[in-house]
Design a protein around this motif. Structure first.
Motif, PDB file in Angstrom:
ATOM      1  N   LEU A  28      -2.452   7.143   4.139  1.00  0.00           N
ATOM      2  CA  LEU A  28      -1.600   6.856   5.290  1.00  0.00           C
ATOM      3  C   LEU A  28      -0.818   8.096   5.709  1.00  0.00           C
ATOM      4  CD1 LEU A  28      -0.079   3.355   4.461  1.00  0.00           C
ATOM      5  CD2 LEU A  28      -1.748   3.914   6.233  1.00  0.00           C
ATOM      6  N   LYS A  29      -0.720   8.288   7.006  1.00  0.00           N
ATOM      7  CA  LYS A  29       0.141   9.333   7.546  1.00  0.00           C
ATOM      8  C   LYS A  29       1.571   8.798   7.588  1.00  0.00           C
ATOM      9  CE  LYS A  29      -3.561  11.147  10.410  1.00  0.00           C
ATOM     10  NZ  LYS A  29      -4.129  11.173  11.749  1.00  0.00           N
ATOM     11  N   PRO A  30       2.552   9.678   7.678  1.00  0.00           N
ATOM     12  CA  PRO A  30       3.935   9.193   7.772  1.00  0.00           C
ATOM     13  C   PRO A  30       4.084   8.193   8.920  1.00  0.00           C
ATOM     14  CG  PRO A  30       3.907  11.556   7.444  1.00  0.00           C
ATOM     15  CD  PRO A  30       2.474  11.135   7.668  1.00  0.00           C
ATOM     16  N   ASN A  31       4.762   7.108   8.647  1.00  0.00           N
ATOM     17  CA  ASN A  31       5.049   6.035   9.614  1.00  0.00           C
ATOM     18  C   ASN A  31       3.828   5.219  10.031  1.00  0.00           C
ATOM     19  OD1 ASN A  31       7.841   6.680   9.669  1.00  0.00           O
ATOM     20  ND2 ASN A  31       7.336   8.384  11.027  1.00  0.00           N
ATOM     21  N   GLN A  32       2.678   5.449   9.427  1.00  0.00           N
ATOM     22  CA  GLN A  32       1.495   4.657   9.717  1.00  0.00           C
ATOM     23  C   GLN A  32       1.470   3.438   8.792  1.00  0.00           C
ATOM     24  OE1 GLN A  32      -2.280   6.702   9.057  1.00  0.00           O
ATOM     25  NE2 GLN A  32      -2.833   6.450  11.204  1.00  0.00           N
ATOM     26  N   LYS A  33       0.917   2.330   9.269  1.00  0.00           N
ATOM     27  CA  LYS A  33       0.749   1.109   8.488  1.00  0.00           C
ATOM     28  C   LYS A  33      -0.741   0.899   8.245  1.00  0.00           C
ATOM     29  CE  LYS A  33       4.737  -0.964  10.707  1.00  0.00           C
ATOM     30  NZ  LYS A  33       5.231  -2.088  11.512  1.00  0.00           N
ATOM     31  N   LEU A  34      -1.064   0.159   7.172  1.00  0.00           N
ATOM     32  CA  LEU A  34      -2.456  -0.131   6.856  1.00  0.00           C
ATOM     33  C   LEU A  34      -2.772  -1.572   7.208  1.00  0.00           C
ATOM     34  CD1 LEU A  34      -5.138   0.841   5.480  1.00  0.00           C
ATOM     35  CD2 LEU A  34      -4.254  -0.226   3.389  1.00  0.00           C
ATOM     36  N   ILE A  35      -3.877  -1.785   7.934  1.00  0.00           N
ATOM     37  CA  ILE A  35      -4.384  -3.124   8.212  1.00  0.00           C
ATOM     38  C   ILE A  35      -5.641  -3.326   7.365  1.00  0.00           C
ATOM     39  CG2 ILE A  35      -5.449  -4.669   9.899  1.00  0.00           C
ATOM     40  CD1 ILE A  35      -3.831  -3.231  12.056  1.00  0.00           C
ATOM     41  N   MET A  36      -5.644  -4.424   6.627  1.00  0.00           N
ATOM     42  CA  MET A  36      -6.805  -4.803   5.818  1.00  0.00           C
ATOM     43  C   MET A  36      -7.285  -6.162   6.289  1.00  0.00           C
ATOM     44  SD  MET A  36      -6.825  -5.575   1.733  1.00  0.00           S
ATOM     45  CE  MET A  36      -8.340  -5.839   0.834  1.00  0.00           C
ATOM     46  N   LEU A  37      -8.544  -6.275   6.637  1.00  0.00           N
ATOM     47  CA  LEU A  37      -9.159  -7.559   6.960  1.00  0.00           C
ATOM     48  C   LEU A  37     -10.030  -7.936   5.771  1.00  0.00           C
ATOM     49  CD1 LEU A  37     -10.285  -6.660  10.558  1.00  0.00           C
ATOM     50  CD2 LEU A  37      -8.322  -8.022   9.918  1.00  0.00           C
ATOM     51  N   ASN A  38      -9.861  -9.153   5.257  1.00  0.00           N
ATOM     52  CA  ASN A  38     -10.611  -9.554   4.078  1.00  0.00           C
ATOM     53  C   ASN A  38     -10.963 -11.032   4.162  1.00  0.00           C
ATOM     54  OD1 ASN A  38     -11.766  -8.578   1.644  1.00  0.00           O
ATOM     55  ND2 ASN A  38     -10.160  -9.555   0.453  1.00  0.00           N
ATOM     56  N   HIS A  39     -11.991 -11.440   3.438  1.00  0.00           N
ATOM     57  CA  HIS A  39     -12.445 -12.828   3.464  1.00  0.00           C
ATOM     58  C   HIS A  39     -11.531 -13.751   2.667  1.00  0.00           C
ATOM     59  CE1 HIS A  39     -14.174 -11.071  -0.140  1.00  0.00           C
ATOM     60  NE2 HIS A  39     -14.327 -12.291  -0.631  1.00  0.00           N
ATOM     61  N   LYS A  40     -10.685 -13.194   1.782  1.00  0.00           N
ATOM     62  CA  LYS A  40      -9.701 -13.988   1.044  1.00  0.00           C
ATOM     63  C   LYS A  40      -8.485 -13.124   0.775  1.00  0.00           C
ATOM     64  CE  LYS A  40     -11.433 -13.088  -3.604  1.00  0.00           C
ATOM     65  NZ  LYS A  40     -11.789 -13.703  -4.869  1.00  0.00           N
ATOM     66  N   ASN A  41      -7.408 -13.760   0.361  1.00  0.00           N
ATOM     67  CA  ASN A  41      -6.196 -13.029   0.044  1.00  0.00           C
ATOM     68  C   ASN A  41      -6.432 -12.247  -1.252  1.00  0.00           C
ATOM     69  OD1 ASN A  41      -3.584 -12.196   0.359  1.00  0.00           O
ATOM     70  ND2 ASN A  41      -2.655 -14.139  -0.201  1.00  0.00           N
ATOM     71  N   PRO A  42      -6.293 -10.926  -1.242  1.00  0.00           N
ATOM     72  CA  PRO A  42      -6.624 -10.111  -2.413  1.00  0.00           C
ATOM     73  C   PRO A  42      -5.509 -10.140  -3.473  1.00  0.00           C
ATOM     74  CG  PRO A  42      -5.873  -8.699  -0.665  1.00  0.00           C
ATOM     75  CD  PRO A  42      -5.905 -10.102  -0.113  1.00  0.00           C
ATOM     76  N   LEU A  43      -5.404 -11.258  -4.167  1.00  0.00           N
ATOM     77  CA  LEU A  43      -4.295 -11.477  -5.094  1.00  0.00           C
ATOM     78  C   LEU A  43      -4.268 -10.465  -6.238  1.00  0.00           C
ATOM     79  CD1 LEU A  43      -4.319 -15.383  -5.201  1.00  0.00           C
ATOM     80  CD2 LEU A  43      -2.855 -13.861  -3.840  1.00  0.00           C
ATOM     81  N   GLY A  44      -5.409  -9.925  -6.646  1.00  0.00           N
ATOM     82  CA  GLY A  44      -5.430  -8.929  -7.708  1.00  0.00           C
ATOM     83  C   GLY A  44      -4.821  -7.599  -7.296  1.00  0.00           C
ATOM     84  N   LEU A  45      -4.876  -7.293  -6.024  1.00  0.00           N
ATOM     85  CA  LEU A  45      -4.346  -6.036  -5.500  1.00  0.00           C
ATOM     86  C   LEU A  45      -2.830  -6.062  -5.352  1.00  0.00           C
ATOM     87  CD1 LEU A  45      -4.594  -3.292  -3.878  1.00  0.00           C
ATOM     88  CD2 LEU A  45      -4.875  -4.748  -1.849  1.00  0.00           C
ATOM     89  N   LEU A  46      -2.301  -7.175  -4.926  1.00  0.00           N
ATOM     90  CA  LEU A  46      -0.920  -7.238  -4.478  1.00  0.00           C
ATOM     91  C   LEU A  46       0.123  -6.821  -5.516  1.00  0.00           C
ATOM     92  CD1 LEU A  46      -1.152 -10.382  -2.198  1.00  0.00           C
ATOM     93  CD2 LEU A  46      -1.514  -7.988  -1.623  1.00  0.00           C
ATOM     94  N   PRO A  47       0.038  -7.250  -6.779  1.00  0.00           N
ATOM     95  CA  PRO A  47       1.086  -6.845  -7.728  1.00  0.00           C
ATOM     96  C   PRO A  47       1.218  -5.331  -7.907  1.00  0.00           C
ATOM     97  CG  PRO A  47      -0.193  -8.650  -8.638  1.00  0.00           C
ATOM     98  CD  PRO A  47      -0.900  -8.192  -7.388  1.00  0.00           C
ATOM     99  N   SER A  48       0.125  -4.594  -7.823  1.00  0.00           N
ATOM    100  CA  SER A  48       0.188  -3.147  -8.040  1.00  0.00           C
ATOM    101  C   SER A  48       0.787  -2.387  -6.858  1.00  0.00           C
ATOM    102  CB  SER A  48      -1.189  -2.589  -8.378  1.00  0.00           C
ATOM    103  OG  SER A  48      -2.082  -2.720  -7.293  1.00  0.00           O
ATOM    104  N   VAL A  49       0.739  -2.955  -5.662  1.00  0.00           N
ATOM    105  CA  VAL A  49       1.256  -2.238  -4.490  1.00  0.00           C
ATOM    106  C   VAL A  49       2.550  -2.842  -3.937  1.00  0.00           C
ATOM    107  CG1 VAL A  49      -1.041  -1.400  -3.893  1.00  0.00           C
ATOM    108  CG2 VAL A  49      -0.185  -3.468  -2.809  1.00  0.00           C
ATOM    109  N   LYS A  50       2.856  -4.072  -4.306  1.00  0.00           N
ATOM    110  CA  LYS A  50       4.031  -4.767  -3.753  1.00  0.00           C
ATOM    111  C   LYS A  50       5.356  -4.039  -3.997  1.00  0.00           C
ATOM    112  CE  LYS A  50       5.421  -9.405  -2.702  1.00  0.00           C
ATOM    113  NZ  LYS A  50       5.257  -9.262  -1.288  1.00  0.00           N
ATOM    114  N   PRO A  51       5.548  -3.322  -5.124  1.00  0.00           N
ATOM    115  CA  PRO A  51       6.814  -2.598  -5.277  1.00  0.00           C
ATOM    116  C   PRO A  51       7.016  -1.492  -4.235  1.00  0.00           C
ATOM    117  CG  PRO A  51       5.725  -2.834  -7.398  1.00  0.00           C
ATOM    118  CD  PRO A  51       4.742  -3.274  -6.339  1.00  0.00           C
TER     119      PRO A  51
END
Length: 106
Positions: A49-72
């Motif tokens: 990501l560049k400064p002030n850019q946001k990431l959009i992810m489109l997925n077939h299900k909610n990626p619950l395994g990913l969220l704990p590692s990036v949520k902080p």
């Protein structure tokens, strides 16, 4: 699949899908991918990501395994639309790069 035809295509190392960007967002569609590809691509996107850019992810299900590692480090807004989960990641705290090979993931 979401249509990014008016967005700039960008090449990111270690990505398994195409990434697209505009001034505000970096985006990818992992809705046709099997695990662990969505997590790998999300981490690639977050690391690029560049400064002030946001990431959009489109997925077939909610990626619950990913969220704990990036949520902080990211505010994550999740919406279901057109049969897909749309996640928007907005940085709230600095971090070192996420392991794109997901070796840190149980």
């Amino acid at each position: 699949m979401f249509d990014f035809k008016f967005w700039k295509k960008v090449s990111l190392a270690n990505a398994t899908v195409e990434f697209y960007e505009n001034d505000e967002y970096l985006a990818f569609d992992s809705s046709q991918c099997m695990p662990p590809e969505p997590m790998i691509n999300a981490r690639v996107g977050l690391n690029n990501l560049k400064p002030n850019q946001k990431l959009i992810m489109l997925n077939h299900k909610n990626p619950l395994g990913l969220l704990p590692s990036v949520k902080p480090y990211y505010d994550i807004q999740t919406t279901q639309k057109d049969g897909l989960f749309w996640l928007v990641f907005t940085k709230i705290k600095e971090h070192s790069n996420f392991d794109e090979a997901c070796k840190d993931h149980p």
